[in-house]
Each structure stands twice: as structure tokens, then as C-alpha cells.
Design an enzyme around this catalytic site. Structure first.
Site, PDB file in Angstrom:
ATOM      1  N   HIS A 148       0.719  -1.362  -0.099  1.00 61.39           N
ATOM      2  CA  HIS A 148       0.045   0.131   0.060  1.00 61.39           C
ATOM      3  C   HIS A 148       0.822   1.049   0.092  1.00 61.39           C
ATOM      4  CE1 HIS A 148       0.822   0.812   4.277  1.00 61.39           C
ATOM      5  NE2 HIS A 148       0.914  -0.497   4.571  1.00 61.39           N
ATOM      6  N   CYS A 164       3.347  -4.866   6.785  1.00 61.52           N
ATOM      7  CA  CYS A 164       2.907  -4.685   5.181  1.00 61.52           C
ATOM      8  C   CYS A 164       4.244  -3.697   4.519  1.00 61.52           C
ATOM      9  CB  CYS A 164       1.671  -3.547   4.918  1.00 61.52           C
ATOM     10  SG  CYS A 164       0.207  -4.248   5.784  1.00 61.52           S
TER      11      CYS A 164
END
Length: 188
Positions: A148, A164
Site C-alpha cells: 500500500h 505490510c
């Protein structure tokens, strides 16, 4: 007439030699965050070292060099992006996965473990400014693991995530546009 001493000569020589370095460092501060600071640490990768075939878009997330490598299915488009990576090895999931969903303007719900580590985290955050997932998100087949964007550009090039892989917003937007659901991903 002044006599040139060894100390004067060495001081002048040092000042002359260090000026280009000081100017480059000053330029880096002006250009940041648009110029990734860890580019010199990137190592070009060969897709054959990580995937059996290049029959679809392939992404390698290298947590060691804090970079993401992209190959198109033909192999003639290879790109490298600077990333943020998990803070610790315990938060890092490694292995093979794939992109299962994509979202422009993702919302964020911290996991129970994230809230346990930091009780000040909100239970939910809508899309928009301040959202730690940035402008675009690609969800992996592993629950709660994503590639992301980020609103906090200071995180890129650092161990700063809860698992992440984060990119500058303008870079995730580019990657998002060229990466379909089903792309194969390996995290090392």
C-alpha cells in the site's frame, strides 16, 4: 608575506574536497522525499531466482534491501521501488502469495495485535488524509498483509510497518495501475 603552514594547507584542502559532498547532502534534503535515499542499496534481481515462470505479473518484496521488484509477464518491463518494511522479523511474513484484491482509497482497521502494541490506535480509519494505507492498496492472500501507499513518507526506506510493504503514494498509484489481481508475489 605570510608563510603557509601545514595546518593552513590541510584545512584549505579539506574544505575544497568536502564542498561537493556538502552540496550533494544539501540537495538530497531539498529533493526528499521524492528522491529515495536507499537506492544505492538496491540489488537488481533476476525473476528466475524467485519464480518458476513469468506467466503473469510478478512482484518480489525484498525486506533486506527495502525494495519492491516488478516484472511484467513478458519480462521486458522491470521496475524497482523503494519501500518501508516490517519493524521486526516477527512481523514479517515470508514466502509466496498473490494479489487477491485492489482498492483505491482504502479504509484501515488495525488488527488486535496492532492495538495491543499501541492502544492509542483508532478502531477504524476512513479513507483519506491521515490514513496509514495511503491512496491505494493491494491485498495479499495472507490476511492483514498488504502492499500500500503511505501518507508518512519518512517511513520509506525504513523498518516501520506492522507487516505490510509501503510505497510512496505516487509509486503505489503507478504499481496499482500495472498490477492485476492474481499477480504472483514473493516476500523475502
Amino acid at each position: 608575506m605570510t608563510q603557509t603552514t601545514r595546518r593552513t594547507f590541510l584545512t584549505a584542502a579539506l574544505a575544497t574536497l568536502s564542498t561537493p559532498t556538502l552540496l550533494r547532502a544539501q540537495d538530497q534534503q531539498v529533493l526528499s522525499p521524492l528522491v529515495p535515499r536507499n537506492v544505492s542499496g538496491f540489488v537488481a534481481q533476476d525473476w528466475q531466482d524467485h519464480f518458476q515462470s513469468l506467466d503473469r505479473v510478478s512482484i518480489l518484496c525484498d525486506t533486506g534491501s527495502r525494495s519492491l521488484h516488478y516484472w511484467n509477464p513478458v519480462g521486458n518491463d522491470y521496475r524497482i521501488y523503494p519501500t518501508s518494511v516490517p519493524q521486526t522479523d516477527e512481523l514479517t511474513k515470508r514466502g509466496y502469495t498473490e494479489i487477491v484484491r485492489k482498492k483505491v482509497g482504502p479504509t484501515w482497521t488495525p488488527t488486535a495485535n496492532m492495538r495491543k502494541r499501541d492502544p492509542s490506535l483508532p478502531a477504524f480509519m476512513p479513507a483519506g488524509e491521515g490514513n496509514p494505507l495511503g491512496t491505494h492498496a493491494m491485498y495479499l492472500s495472507w490476511p492483514a498483509y498488504l502492499i500500500h501507499g503511505t501518507q508518512d513518507t519518512r517511513k520509506i526506506g525504513r523498518q516501520s510497518s506492522s507487516g505490510c510493504i509501503g510505497l510512496f503514494n505516487y509509486m503505489i498509484e503507478e504499481l496499482f495501475a500495472i498490477t492485476p489481481v492474481g499477480a504472483q508475489v514473493r516476500v523475502i
